[in-house]
Design an enzyme around this catalytic site. Sequence first.
Site, PDB file in Angstrom:
ATOM      1  N   ASP A   8       0.867  -1.186   0.000  1.00  0.00           N
ATOM      2  CA  ASP A   8       0.000   0.000   0.000  1.00  0.00           C
ATOM      3  C   ASP A   8       0.898   1.228   0.000  1.00  0.00           C
ATOM      4  O   ASP A   8       1.710   1.419   0.905  1.00  0.00           O
ATOM      5  CB  ASP A   8      -0.879  -0.042   1.268  1.00  0.00           C
ATOM      6  CG  ASP A   8      -2.041   0.935   1.181  1.00  0.00           C
ATOM      7  OD1 ASP A   8      -2.197   1.588   0.129  1.00  0.00           O
ATOM      8  OD2 ASP A   8      -2.768   1.058   2.180  1.00  0.00           O
ATOM      9  N   ASP A 104      -3.142   2.535  -5.963  1.00  0.00           N
ATOM     10  CA  ASP A 104      -2.003   2.584  -5.039  1.00  0.00           C
ATOM     11  C   ASP A 104      -1.920   1.356  -4.125  1.00  0.00           C
ATOM     12  O   ASP A 104      -1.260   1.397  -3.108  1.00  0.00           O
ATOM     13  CB  ASP A 104      -2.065   3.860  -4.197  1.00  0.00           C
ATOM     14  CG  ASP A 104      -3.325   3.929  -3.348  1.00  0.00           C
ATOM     15  OD1 ASP A 104      -3.447   4.854  -2.553  1.00  0.00           O
ATOM     16  OD2 ASP A 104      -4.198   3.043  -3.515  1.00  0.00           O
ATOM     17  N   GLU A 105      -2.591   0.275  -4.480  1.00  0.00           N
ATOM     18  CA  GLU A 105      -2.463  -0.902  -3.624  1.00  0.00           C
ATOM     19  C   GLU A 105      -2.656  -2.193  -4.408  1.00  0.00           C
ATOM     20  O   GLU A 105      -3.366  -2.218  -5.417  1.00  0.00           O
ATOM     21  CB  GLU A 105      -3.406  -0.761  -2.420  1.00  0.00           C
ATOM     22  CG  GLU A 105      -4.641  -1.593  -2.445  1.00  0.00           C
ATOM     23  CD  GLU A 105      -5.618  -1.277  -1.301  1.00  0.00           C
ATOM     24  OE1 GLU A 105      -6.192  -0.175  -1.236  1.00  0.00           O
ATOM     25  OE2 GLU A 105      -5.828  -2.184  -0.501  1.00  0.00           O
TER      26      GLU A 105
END
Lengths: 386, 369
Positions: A8, A104-105
């Site tokens: 993350d 973003d993860e």
Amino acid sequence: MATIMHVDMDSFFAAVEQRDNPELRGKPVIVGGTRDSKRGVVSTCSYEARKYGVHSAMPIAQAVKLCPHGIFIPGDHKKYAAVSGQIRSVFYRFSPVVEIVSIDEAFLDMTGCEHLYGSLEDLGRAIKEQIYETVSLTASVGIGPNKFIAKLASDYRKPDGLVVVRPEEVWDWLAQFPVKKVWGIGQKTAEILASWQIYTIADLRRCRRETLVERFGKYGDTLYQLARGIDPRPVEPESETKSLGRETTFETDISALPKLRQVLAELSAEVGYRLRRHGLWARTITVKLRYHDFTTITRSASLPEPVNNDDDIFSTACQLLVKNAGSRPVRLLGIYVSQLTSFGQASLFSDPRREELARVMDELNTRHGRRVIYKGRQLPLDSGGK
Amino acid sequence: MRFATTQGEMLRCLDMVGRAVANRDVNPILTGIYLECENGRLTVRATDSEIGIEACTSVESDQPGKVVVEAKYFLPLVRRLPGGDVFVQELPEHQMLEIRAGTGSFRFQTMAADQFPALAAAEPKPLLRMPSQIAVRMIRQTVYAAQKDQGHSVFGGVLMEYADGELRFVATDTSRLCFNRAAVPNGENFKMILPARTCVELQRLLPSNPDSMLEIASLGSQVLFRLETEDVILVSRLLEGQYPDYTRVIPSQTDTEILASCSELISALERAELMGKKGPAIVTLSVEEGIMKLESRDVELGEANESLSIEQKGPSVTSAFQVRFLLDMLKTTDSDKVRMGLSSGLSPGMIRPVDDDDYIYVLMPVRVI
């Protein structure tokens, strides 16, 4: 036991802005809209801004009140997407099984590759380092025996965190968390549980499975398992069908064209059936041949309009076969279709009954769970053609 | 060979034949342009053995002769020469062609002119003479429906046939079909399949001048087009094979007849066409109570929905088509209204200009699951 890694990026959009503009570093940066935007919401904020109580999904106007000297940026999604792509390429260096959750993860299935990097801690450090080398941004990494634990772990020591939870540690480690950290528990479920005096995962374990199922239905069962650190969800890579095909290896090599043609008819029918089952049409037909000496070739033809009828697939594949077989013994024959579309252009000159025939044959074969009706060209030659 | 002309006139001739020059040097001589001067007449010729084009013009000349020069370099030179007089002279002892213009003097190596093929292998047999404008319109309203990149199949061509005082052009890629006809008196009956490229090149050469006349002649396995006023001929090979019976696929009637504004339909379809990220854009047309709804979606992008008010005769109907196929036809229509015939299921749709029975477009729907 599986090993799942959750990566993350730390306050991703804000971190990209701080990376590219040194003046923003160490300051509360809020991405999502300009200061005067009436309807904007915070999409990310830097850790400096979080100290003032700003968090994502909060209306910009509220963020302005909490953090009046904050720096408000509308955000450049094209740029973030480009950076995300660079990070993604790092993921694939570690594992081919990557589930991109959002910009973003991601989850990476590291099962079986755990020890390539030494310990699990070394693995986590390695991916953090490579991400930093690639995009100069920090990530928080969680490693655990399943997705639930891995995600909880990555969140445990943000920012720039690395938390490894081994299977034997799960039970005790998990007990401390409030129920809201459990996957799928939102405000509403948390309130119901609170009314039962259940606040933590340790509390949740006191609930009988039947009680949970009675109140929450099927999810109650999931809840029961998650409370015990059990999560069977697999890491699912992007799964759009780009091509499909079928191949077969012969017991003894075949050079006779009629025999190869019969096998091709069989393979065409299977591929056609699968296309129609998925509601797909294909523009490119590929034939794969492996000769007796293991040299392997693929030959493709593209059609003006996509097809999914066995006859069209077979006739195109057959032309490719005839050009490339007949002299050398063949070990393996395969047929692949690609350039898939979800519509089929009807033809002015083809008999509409052909479509109907395919539909009826598919229905019969599906209903019987096996092939009960097929075209004569699929009939094995040694059966005497009867 | 020696002649004088102007840069403009020379370039005009070269530009007309330039598109027939062979790209690949299967036969090196065909990468050249043939120049012949005789009796004050300059003939410029190029061919790639599929099509050949020849253009003529009057020049001042005192020495006849013929040469071949490499097109790829000769044509750009003439284009870059200053306007005004150009003097061209063969230098046989050097096997060179010299071009002088302004203060410049340029020499090109020549190739053996007697190896350059003639365009017509046989004596042309005249078939039909017609105003160029009619051919321009008929090509424009058919050639787009021919299959792209299917060089040798009959679907990669345009059927041109003449019978009973009527000239007909037909093109189809099996998904849609264009039919176009015009009354032209006094011709010999014929039927031939032109490669789509031939039609495109002919269209490019044909002037919009209303007085210009076009003659069509047969050369056996080839066809010859003569642009009389412009002194240009185009010779093309024909496609072999049996053209499908197109009369069979033109529906005699459809369930529902719609009268719609062509420009409104084009605008709406051009918006719908944007929903084509993942594949060709598909639009579903739903006609009900004088309203046509256009819906299209792309799984990776989003969706477009709009409604047009139309005149409707017949029951409600829904059909899905490739947006491009609809636009192709509508953009070649001269009328501001079109008649659209739709039927349910997988029956073909039909589009015609409102007041014109000479242009018919038939298209098959798509199956969407």
